[in-house]
Design an enzyme around this catalytic site. Structure first.
Site, short mmCIF file in Angstrom:
data_model
loop_
_atom_site.label_atom_id
_atom_site.label_comp_id
_atom_site.label_asym_id
_atom_site.label_seq_id
_atom_site.Cartn_x
_atom_site.Cartn_y
_atom_site.Cartn_z
N TYR A 63 27.72 23.43 4.37
CA TYR A 63 29.16 23.60 4.15
C TYR A 63 29.65 25.03 4.40
CZ TYR A 63 28.80 19.09 1.75
OH TYR A 63 28.58 17.77 1.45
N HIS A 103 36.81 23.50 4.67
CA HIS A 103 37.00 23.24 3.24
C HIS A 103 36.48 24.40 2.39
CE1 HIS A 103 38.72 20.27 0.73
NE2 HIS A 103 37.63 19.70 0.26
N TYR A 142 30.62 21.66 -6.84
CA TYR A 142 31.23 20.93 -5.73
C TYR A 142 32.74 20.80 -5.99
CZ TYR A 142 26.62 19.92 -3.85
OH TYR A 142 25.36 20.06 -3.33
N ASN A 183 35.08 18.56 -6.13
CA ASN A 183 35.76 17.60 -7.00
C ASN A 183 35.68 17.93 -8.49
OD1 ASN A 183 36.09 16.37 -4.56
ND2 ASN A 183 35.10 14.44 -5.11
N ASP A 243 41.93 25.68 0.70
CA ASP A 243 42.42 25.30 2.03
C ASP A 243 43.63 24.38 1.90
OD1 ASP A 243 40.41 23.42 0.91
OD2 ASP A 243 40.91 22.21 2.67
N ASN A 297 41.43 17.64 -3.97
CA ASN A 297 40.58 17.25 -5.11
C ASN A 297 40.21 18.43 -6.01
OD1 ASN A 297 40.57 14.53 -4.49
ND2 ASN A 297 38.80 14.71 -3.13
#
Length: 206
Positions: free
Chosen positions: A34, A39, A83, A85, A110, A131
């Site tokens: 990632y 993101h 993470y 969420n 973002d 999220n």
């Protein structure tokens, strides 16, 4: 009686001291896959600011944290390891742990609704379907907290949103990104030193 006066002085200074503490939470996902995705721009902006200030991130509860001083203000840079969420868990913990007032929180994330590299800073707002912001709003039980949105544009085909935000920058974006990261770092320092109103005026749309 001197010890009593000293204790009393510390107590009355405490609220003032807490107002000089800031939490800048950059949102993203942990893991090598990632690192360079759209993101994860929140992580990347905090990395740039930490690099400019010679601050190192250290593993801490619910994330990695760098602490730095900007003209007498103590600034905590937080990259949650929960993470995206579950970002709210880390943000809530560090606000409470360091007794930082919510108006001194800035969440960096973002935004698909802004063109690439565009900065939009606001004192409050909806989660906009993001999220990370949704988790923070749920855990803090309010949407009245400052946020810094970095445009990643919406240049994706129908049904490809997830692949797009979790995809890496294209070559044109990579060429422009370093300058945008520098401007973003300056905007965060402005938030700490000059407040949100002045920062919005100086950086929104830039």
């Amino acid at each position: 009686m001197n010890w009593f006066k000293s204790l009393f002085a510390k107590r009355i200074k405490q609220p003032e001291d807490s107002m000089k503490k800031y939490l800048i939470a950059g949102l993203g996902n942990i893991g090598a896959e990632y690192v360079n995705t759209r993101h994860n721009i929140g992580f990347k902006i905090l990395d740039r600011l930490a690099g400019q200030e010679n601050a190192d991130f250290k593993t801490a509860k619910l994330g990695t944290v760098a602490e730095l001083k900007i003209k007498g203000r103590t600034v905590f840079l937080l990259k949650p390891n929960t993470y995206m969420n579950l970002s709210g868990k880390a943000v809530k913990y560090w606000l409470e742990q360091e007794k930082i007032p919510i108006e001194n929180l800035l969440v960096v994330t973002d935004d698909l609704n802004l063109s690439f590299g565009t900065i939009r800073i606001k004192g409050k707002g909806s989660d906009g379907g993001h999220n990370g912001l949704k988790s923070i709003q749920q855990l803090l039980n309010t949407s009245d907290y400052p946020r810094f949105r970095f445009g990643i544009s919406d240049a994706f085909k129908k049904g490809q949103q997830v692949n797009y935000v979790l995809g890496e920058w294209d070559e044109e974006e990579k060429a422009t990104l370093p300058e945008r990261l520098d401007v973003s770092a300056e905007a965060i320092k402005s938030f700490v030193l000059s407040g949100i109103a002045n920062t919005m005026s100086s950086f929104n749309g830039k």
